[in-house]
Design a protein around this motif. Structure first.
Motif, PDB file in Angstrom:
ATOM      1  N   GLU A 124     -58.833  18.378  16.749  1.00 20.32           N
ATOM      2  CA  GLU A 124     -58.942  17.874  18.074  1.00 20.32           C
ATOM      3  C   GLU A 124     -60.303  17.181  18.366  1.00 20.32           C
ATOM      4  O   GLU A 124     -61.171  17.693  17.521  1.00 20.32           O
ATOM      5  N   PRO A 125     -60.448  16.582  19.279  1.00 18.68           N
ATOM      6  CA  PRO A 125     -61.715  15.868  19.770  1.00 18.68           C
ATOM      7  C   PRO A 125     -63.038  17.078  19.643  1.00 18.68           C
ATOM      8  O   PRO A 125     -64.053  16.959  19.234  1.00 18.68           O
ATOM      9  N   ASN A 126     -62.571  18.265  20.314  1.00 21.43           N
ATOM     10  CA  ASN A 126     -63.716  19.469  20.278  1.00 21.43           C
ATOM     11  C   ASN A 126     -63.929  19.921  19.162  1.00 21.43           C
ATOM     12  O   ASN A 126     -64.833  21.046  19.036  1.00 21.43           O
ATOM     13  N   THR A 127     -63.241  19.905  18.175  1.00 24.19           N
ATOM     14  CA  THR A 127     -63.503  20.586  16.755  1.00 24.19           C
ATOM     15  C   THR A 127     -63.732  19.513  15.659  1.00 24.19           C
ATOM     16  O   THR A 127     -64.033  20.063  14.647  1.00 24.19           O
ATOM     17  N   SER A 128     -64.251  18.450  16.212  1.00 24.81           N
ATOM     18  CA  SER A 128     -64.486  17.255  15.200  1.00 24.81           C
ATOM     19  C   SER A 128     -65.755  17.832  14.312  1.00 24.81           C
ATOM     20  O   SER A 128     -65.986  17.645  12.973  1.00 24.81           O
ATOM     21  N   LYS A 129     -66.783  18.263  15.087  1.00 22.21           N
ATOM     22  CA  LYS A 129     -68.068  18.566  14.607  1.00 22.21           C
ATOM     23  C   LYS A 129     -67.904  19.783  13.505  1.00 22.21           C
ATOM     24  O   LYS A 129     -68.624  19.907  12.509  1.00 22.21           O
ATOM     25  N   ARG A 130     -67.222  20.752  13.999  1.00 23.37           N
ATOM     26  CA  ARG A 130     -66.937  21.925  13.181  1.00 23.37           C
ATOM     27  C   ARG A 130     -66.082  21.617  11.885  1.00 23.37           C
ATOM     28  O   ARG A 130     -66.365  22.059  10.710  1.00 23.37           O
ATOM     29  N   ALA A 131     -65.152  20.750  11.941  1.00 25.52           N
ATOM     30  CA  ALA A 131     -64.438  20.272  10.915  1.00 25.52           C
ATOM     31  C   ALA A 131     -65.326  19.596   9.888  1.00 25.52           C
ATOM     32  O   ALA A 131     -65.305  19.505   8.672  1.00 25.52           O
ATOM     33  N   THR A 132     -66.464  18.707  10.223  1.00 25.29           N
ATOM     34  CA  THR A 132     -67.464  17.891   9.483  1.00 25.29           C
ATOM     35  C   THR A 132     -68.228  18.883   8.788  1.00 25.29           C
ATOM     36  O   THR A 132     -68.367  18.878   7.510  1.00 25.29           O
TER      37      THR A 132
END
Length: 430
Positions: free
Chosen positions: A114-122
């Motif tokens: 989701e948008p709020n987890t994109s950095k964590r995913a990266t």
């Protein structure tokens, strides 16, 4: 609900099982919608994962879910269920090494975000790529209610998945070694109850925790509501404040948090005026369909069997065999005693007991007894090895500020002598 946009009529329809049959009823009877495009998801996954019905082949890899919001988690999970897939909920914080282990162990190569987890995913993707592990992100879109015309769910009568087909892999905390991948089948999520719009579940744990991953979907299928608190909000004061509002009908809490809530009740809520005190009271009910027993009659390890219980540990036959008894009951590792129809938690089998000669001493009971002494503010009981007794309970206590102790701990505990003499301290150091 979900509105697929694939141009093939049969592909547009949903599986014929208790999950989506119930969602079909809800799409006509309950206000509020969740929309997700399965067709778009199919386009972003390897073609060889799908069969001629455009659903996952049994050998297809699981899909990881990285969701901070309960909404995104439910949308992602239901989408995968509609395709016959299985998900692996991931933590949104913590060590990248642990998350990488979950990916390696499960074999997931795609992750719904989701948008709020994109950095964590990266960060996760950058971490695993150093080991040559490629991970692809797929962002879940949020479609607001009322922004489009929603069609009713249609069921494909011929699309039937085996109830034993894996639907979710959740990794345990790893308190006794490396985390194990607990596999839940589709049966675990089948709905066989009645609509209950009055039900309201409180979820406060991140979605990769067992209760937060399993319970919310059932509440959705009941036509009820869910309140998701900020992930990791396990503060007993906050939980009590929410419960006193009176709208919560179900809540899953571990024994450790239950103790904290009980302590807060004893120190604060119990002393409130009656009109305020009664607002905090709440009642619970046992899980429907669960069969429980104790290993030694009215006491012992809690053994549980439910129709939708997890089926096995991922790629670990030895751990799976050790987890169940000969009758298929799951061995929880929790020690309980039964009084009438009530069950009382007494600790963990492996960590909360001291084997002192022929006596099994509960470290939790001993801590409670020490904390009941008027001059003790904190107590911690540990097990130490002893040549003659096998193990001895050792207690470390903190004296309350401003209290001058002129009495020994042994003297304070003399009242225990007749009830449980083996709990009375025989050695004391300051």
């Amino acid at each position: 609900m979900f509105r697929p946009i694939s141009p093939t009529p049969t592909v547009d329809k949903f599986p014929n099982d208790p999950i989506f049959n119930q969602l079909a009823k809800l799409s006509r009877n309950v206000t509020g919608v969740i929309v997700h495009d399965r067709y778009v998801l199919r386009e972003q996954l390897p073609l060889e994962w799908f069969d001629s019905k455009a659903v996952f082949r049994p050998e297809a890899k699981p899909i990881a879910i990285l969701a901070l919001s309960g909404y995104y988690y439910l949308v992602s999970f239901l989408t995968l269920l509609a395709l016959g897939g299985k998900c692996v909920p991931l933590p949104c914080e913590g060590r990248l090494e642990d998350t990488a282990y979950y990916l390696y162990k499960s074999g997931a190569t795609h992750i719904l975000i989701e948008p709020n987890t994109s950095k964590r995913a990266t960060d996760i993707k950058d971490h695993v790529v150093m080991s040559g592990y490629l991970l692809r992100e797929i962002e879940v879109q949020h479609v607001k209610s009322g922004s489009e015309k929603y069609s009713e769910i249609e069921i494909n009568e011929d699309l039937v998945f085996p109830e034993s087909r894996p639907a979710m892999v959740i990794f345990t905390s790893g308190t006794t070694g490396k985390p194990k991948g607990v596999v839940h089948s589709r049966l675990r999520f089948y709905f066989d109850g009645e609509l209950d719009p009055k039900t309201h579940h409180l979820s406060y744990r991140p979605v990769h925790w067992m209760a937060s991953a399993l319970i919310p979907l059932r509440r959705v299928l009941q036509g009820g509501k869910i309140t998701f608190l900020r992930s990791g909000c396990a503060d007993p004061v906050i939980l009590w404040d929410v419960l006193k509002e009176g709208f919560v009908t179900s809540l899953a809490i571990p024994p450790s948090l239950s103790k904290l809530m009980h302590d807060y009740y004893l120190t604060t809520i119990r002393h409130l005026p009656v009109e305020y005190h009664d607002r905090y009271l709440c009642l619970g009910a046992p899980v429907r369909g669960a069969v429980i027993k104790l290993s030694e009659g009215d006491t012992g390890e809690l053994l549980v069997k439910t129709p939708g219980m997890f089926t096995h540990y991922l790629d670990d036959e030895e751990a799976t065999r050790a987890a169940f008894d000969e009758n298929g009951f799951f061995k929880t590792g929790d020690i309980f005693r039964r009084v009438g129809s009530q069950y009382y938690f007494e600790g963990r089998k492996s960590h909360d007991w001291v084997q002192f000669t022929a006596f099994k001493i509960s470290t939790m009971e001993l801590e409670y007894r020490l904390l009941a002494l008027p001059y003790v503010s904190e107590a911690c009981v540990l097990s130490i090895l002893d040549y003659e007794a096998g193990e001895l309970p050792a207690a470390v206590i903190r004296i309350k500020d401003g209290v001058e102790c002129e009495i020994t701990l042994r003297k304070s505990c003399e009242s225990w002598q007749q009830e449980k003499s083996y709990l009375v301290p025989f050695q004391e150091r300051r």
